[in-house]
Design an enzyme around this catalytic site. Structure first.
Site, PDB file in Angstrom:
ATOM      1  N   ARG A   1       2.268  -5.674   4.000  1.00 51.90           N
ATOM      2  CA  ARG A   1       0.860  -5.315   4.223  1.00 51.90           C
ATOM      3  C   ARG A   1      -0.065  -6.506   4.014  1.00 51.90           C
ATOM      4  NH1 ARG A   1      -0.749  -1.844  -1.028  1.00 51.90           N
ATOM      5  NH2 ARG A   1       1.023  -2.373  -2.322  1.00 51.90           N
TER       6      ARG A   1
ATOM      7  N   SER B   1      -5.701  -1.284  -0.243  1.00 52.12           N
ATOM      8  CA  SER B   1      -4.257  -1.049  -0.261  1.00 52.12           C
ATOM      9  C   SER B   1      -3.585  -1.530   1.024  1.00 52.12           C
ATOM     10  CB  SER B   1      -3.986   0.443  -0.469  1.00 52.12           C
ATOM     11  OG  SER B   1      -2.621   0.723  -0.377  1.00 52.12           O
TER      12      SER B   1
ATOM     13  N   GLU C   1      -9.188  10.856   8.876  1.00 50.73           N
ATOM     14  CA  GLU C   1      -8.276  10.156   9.795  1.00 50.73           C
ATOM     15  C   GLU C   1      -8.352  10.685  11.218  1.00 50.73           C
ATOM     16  OE1 GLU C   1      -7.395  11.497   6.884  1.00 50.73           O
ATOM     17  OE2 GLU C   1      -6.944   9.771   5.607  1.00 50.73           O
TER      18      GLU C   1
ATOM     19  N   PHE D   1      -0.571   9.964   7.116  1.00 47.22           N
ATOM     20  CA  PHE D   1      -1.836  10.474   7.656  1.00 47.22           C
ATOM     21  C   PHE D   1      -1.969  10.175   9.151  1.00 47.22           C
ATOM     22  CE2 PHE D   1      -2.883   9.316   3.126  1.00 47.22           C
ATOM     23  CZ  PHE D   1      -2.557  10.572   2.654  1.00 47.22           C
TER      24      PHE D   1
ATOM     25  N   HIS E   1       2.836   1.986   3.848  1.00 50.23           N
ATOM     26  CA  HIS E   1       3.528   3.014   3.057  1.00 50.23           C
ATOM     27  C   HIS E   1       4.536   3.833   3.865  1.00 50.23           C
ATOM     28  CE1 HIS E   1       0.651   1.713   0.188  1.00 50.23           C
ATOM     29  NE2 HIS E   1       0.808   2.710  -0.654  1.00 50.23           N
TER      30      HIS E   1
ATOM     31  N   ASP F   1       4.349   7.296  -5.789  1.00 49.82           N
ATOM     32  CA  ASP F   1       3.331   8.277  -5.392  1.00 49.82           C
ATOM     33  C   ASP F   1       3.955   9.648  -5.153  1.00 49.82           C
ATOM     34  OD1 ASP F   1       1.265   6.479  -5.507  1.00 49.82           O
ATOM     35  OD2 ASP F   1       1.385   5.941  -3.382  1.00 49.82           O
TER      36      ASP F   1
ATOM     37  N   ARG G   1       4.899  -0.303   1.594  1.00 49.30           N
ATOM     38  CA  ARG G   1       4.087  -0.521   0.409  1.00 49.30           C
ATOM     39  C   ARG G   1       4.633  -1.703  -0.401  1.00 49.30           C
ATOM     40  NH1 ARG G   1       4.598   0.290  -4.791  1.00 49.30           N
ATOM     41  NH2 ARG G   1       2.754   0.664  -6.069  1.00 49.30           N
TER      42      ARG G   1
END
Lengths: 273, 315
Positions: B7, B34, B55, B80, B106, B114, B164
């Site tokens: 990322r 993030s 979203e 999402f 992620h 998470d 992630r």
């Protein structure tokens, strides 16, 4: 531009006749919500919008998004009448190989700016177009027609919040406030009390208007084009099925198929109007 | 092996691209710190749009930006993009084949601690089911930058999935990333291991283990799951004794399914799919979860041995 109100009324009536003919020929489609917005479409396509049928991709044209995409027949009727494609194509609605899909398809139909059909999505696309205009310094407006039942979709409120907070004054939403859905009247399914107040609280200028009064529509839409304080929501009080007596305010005419005698009656009423 | 964040690489390459073209715009749904779109936001605030936690609206705005000539990158987490906003991706973006790049973090089990809510184990399968959609998961930070650049050159909707956690660096700067063309990272003619994303380095490790028992595994990075590289799969089926696929996605409709679709329509060879066995995972450390949910190095090695055994039995 000075508006020729009698002429716009004649056009609206002609568009309604087209809708009934198209849906009869197709054997399916949505008459109620198409007839509901015929007067709005006449004002947009024959008075308010800056468009050029010869150059449907003109970058500076006003954009139109039919978020309630099931009213495609009235959009196609307006586009054909305005010269975006030959009227002969109207007879191919919903048929295999047609440029006129059951719901608007921007890749197939000249003059369709955004593909729609699944409710709740058009206003978001309108925001993207309006932002783009801002980045590029273009002064066109983006019009989005939303159904009042459609406003129940959560995405509409995500978009309403966003456009209001960003003061997108080149974005104009028109709600077809006809009180009917597919299954029943809105108040009998999921009421939306004080809809105008809700939009206003999110930063929209709200104009309430009779959706079948051409002169009032012209005033409201012209005003919305020049308003610079933020996005405008025109809450157009309409009658679903307007112009065909037995369809008026009847939720079941959302997507019902006409029998031959019903078709004849509808056409006779519209031609006599 | 050296670790680098995919990322971070995405955040960096976005800024590079922003410098190169004014048409690049970025949408974010409140997780820019993030997903690392924060770098683009700082450098190009006028081309960065934070939609808030919305979203579906984010996808629709991207569609509107794309029809007016912009190249929007939509950033959020994979769950999402592929599920909360799935229908918007399908109807507003993929159906009219708009030039939107959905670039998400992620993916897979990497949202480890998470928990299951944020672990995107269905995302590649969902995305590849949508017509017009190109679906990519790069294997390391170097590949991320190349994949993003390739996605920009390609005209049409692309889904890019990142992780992630930092991943081992397996590529040099000078490799060629072509959408739809898989890369062979290790030669071998006994068996083929096909992996993508964070599982590619695991596949390479498993290949080294197999070498110690005299099995030479070919390792392929299938970074583009759609359109899939049929040619390289068919060649593997012809030149090696069978195929193992490895993904940290649900076993249904992911890489294993995509490879199997090619195999059943071309050359049948024994095949085993290493993936999450149609279950939700849980909170935990990434490595722990991979091992618990059937994605350990021994899991891959065992799958390879099963394939070879099946091949022997059928010969």
């Amino acid at each position: 531009m000075n508006a020729d109100i009698p002429q716009l009324k004649r056009i609206a009536c002609k568009l309604r006749i087209s809708v009934i003919d198209m849906i009869r020929e197709a054997g399916s489609g949505h008459p109620g919500g198409s007839l509901s917005i015929a007067d709005i479409m006449a004002v947009l396509y024959f008075h308010a919008m800056r468009i050029n049928p010869v150059n449907p991709d003109w970058p500076d044209r006003d954009r139109f998004i039919l978020s309630k995409g099931h009213a495609a027949p009235i959009l196609y009727a307006a586009l054909a009448e305005r010269g975006f494609f030959p009227a002969a194509a109207l007879g191919t609605l919903r048929k295999k190989g047609s440029i006129l899909q059951g719901h608007p398809d921007m890749t197939k139909t000249p003059g369709v700016d955004i593909s729609t059909g699944c409710l709740g999505e058009g206003l978001s696309a309108g925001i993207g177009v309006a932002i783009s205009a801002g980045i590029d310094g273009r002064d066109f407006n983006t019009f989005v027609i939303i159904g009042d039942g459609e406003v129940q979709e959560g995405q509409v409120w995500e978009a309403a919040m966003y456009a209001g907070s960003k003061k997108l004054s080149n974005l104009i939403a028109i709600v077809d406030d006809n009180g009917c859905m597919c299954d029943d009247h809105i108040d009998d399914i999921l009421p939306m009390p004080a809809m105008g107040d809700k939009w206003q609280s999110f930063g929209w200028k709200v104009i309430e208007v009779d959706g079948h009064n051409i002169a009032d529509l012209i005033r409201a839409i012209d005003q919305s084009k020049t308003f610079t304080g933020g996005p405008v929501l025109i809450q157009a009080k309409c009658i679903k099925g307007k112009g065909v007596s037995f369809m008026e305010n009847q939720p079941n005419w959302h997507g019902q198929v006409m029998k031959e005698d019903e078709y004849q009656k509808a056409i006779a009423e519209l031609k006599g109007a | 092996m050296k670790l680098m964040h995919t990322r971070e690489a995405f955040g960096e390459v976005l800024v590079e691209l922003g410098e190169e073209s004014n048409n690049i715009v970025v949408l974010e749904a409140d997780i820019s710190t993030s997903t690392k779109t924060e770098y683009f936001a700082k450098r190009f605030p006028n081309r960065f749009f934070n939609t808030g936690i919305a979203e579906q609206n984010e996808m629709g705005i991207a569609a509107g930006l794309a029809v007016t000539g912009k190249i929007p990158f939509v950033s959020t987490y994979s769950v999402f993009a592929s599920m909360r906003a799935c229908e918007q991706v399908r109807t507003s973006i993929a159906y009219p084949r708009l030039n939107v790049k959905i670039a998400v973090s992620h993916g897979g089990l990497t949202a480890a601690s998470d928990g299951a809510t944020h672990q995107g184990i269905e995302c590649l399968g969902i995305m590849r089911t949508i017509p017009n959609m190109t679906v990519i998961m790069p294997a390391d930070a170097i590949a991320v930058k190349k994949a993003v650049r390739a996605a920009i050159v390609y005209e049409g909707p692309v889904y890019l999935q990142f992780t992630r956690d930092a991943l081992p660096v397996i590529y040099n700067d000078d490799f060629d990333f072509t959408i739809g063309k898989a890369n062979t990272l290790r030669k071998g003619n006994d068996i083929t291991i096909i992996a993508l994303g964070d599982m590619v380095s695991r596949a390479l490790e498993a290949a080294e283990k197999l070498k110690t028992v005299g099995i030479e595994a070919r390792v392929i990075d299938m970074h583009t799951i759609k359109p899939i590289d049929r040619e390289i799969i068919i060649r593997a089926a012809e030149e090696t004794k069978g195929i193992v696929t490895v993904e940290d996605q649900n076993i249904i409709n992911g890489l294993g399914s995509a490879v199997a679709e090619v195999i059943v329509e071309s050359k049948l060879v024994p095949m085993e799919r290493v993936g999450i066995k149609d279950t939700f995972a849980e909170s935990g450390r990434y490595e722990e979860l991979l091992n618990k949910y059937g994605l350990s190095i021994p899991d891959i090695v065992n799958a390879a041995e099963r394939v070879l055994e099946r091949k022997t039995n059928t010969d």
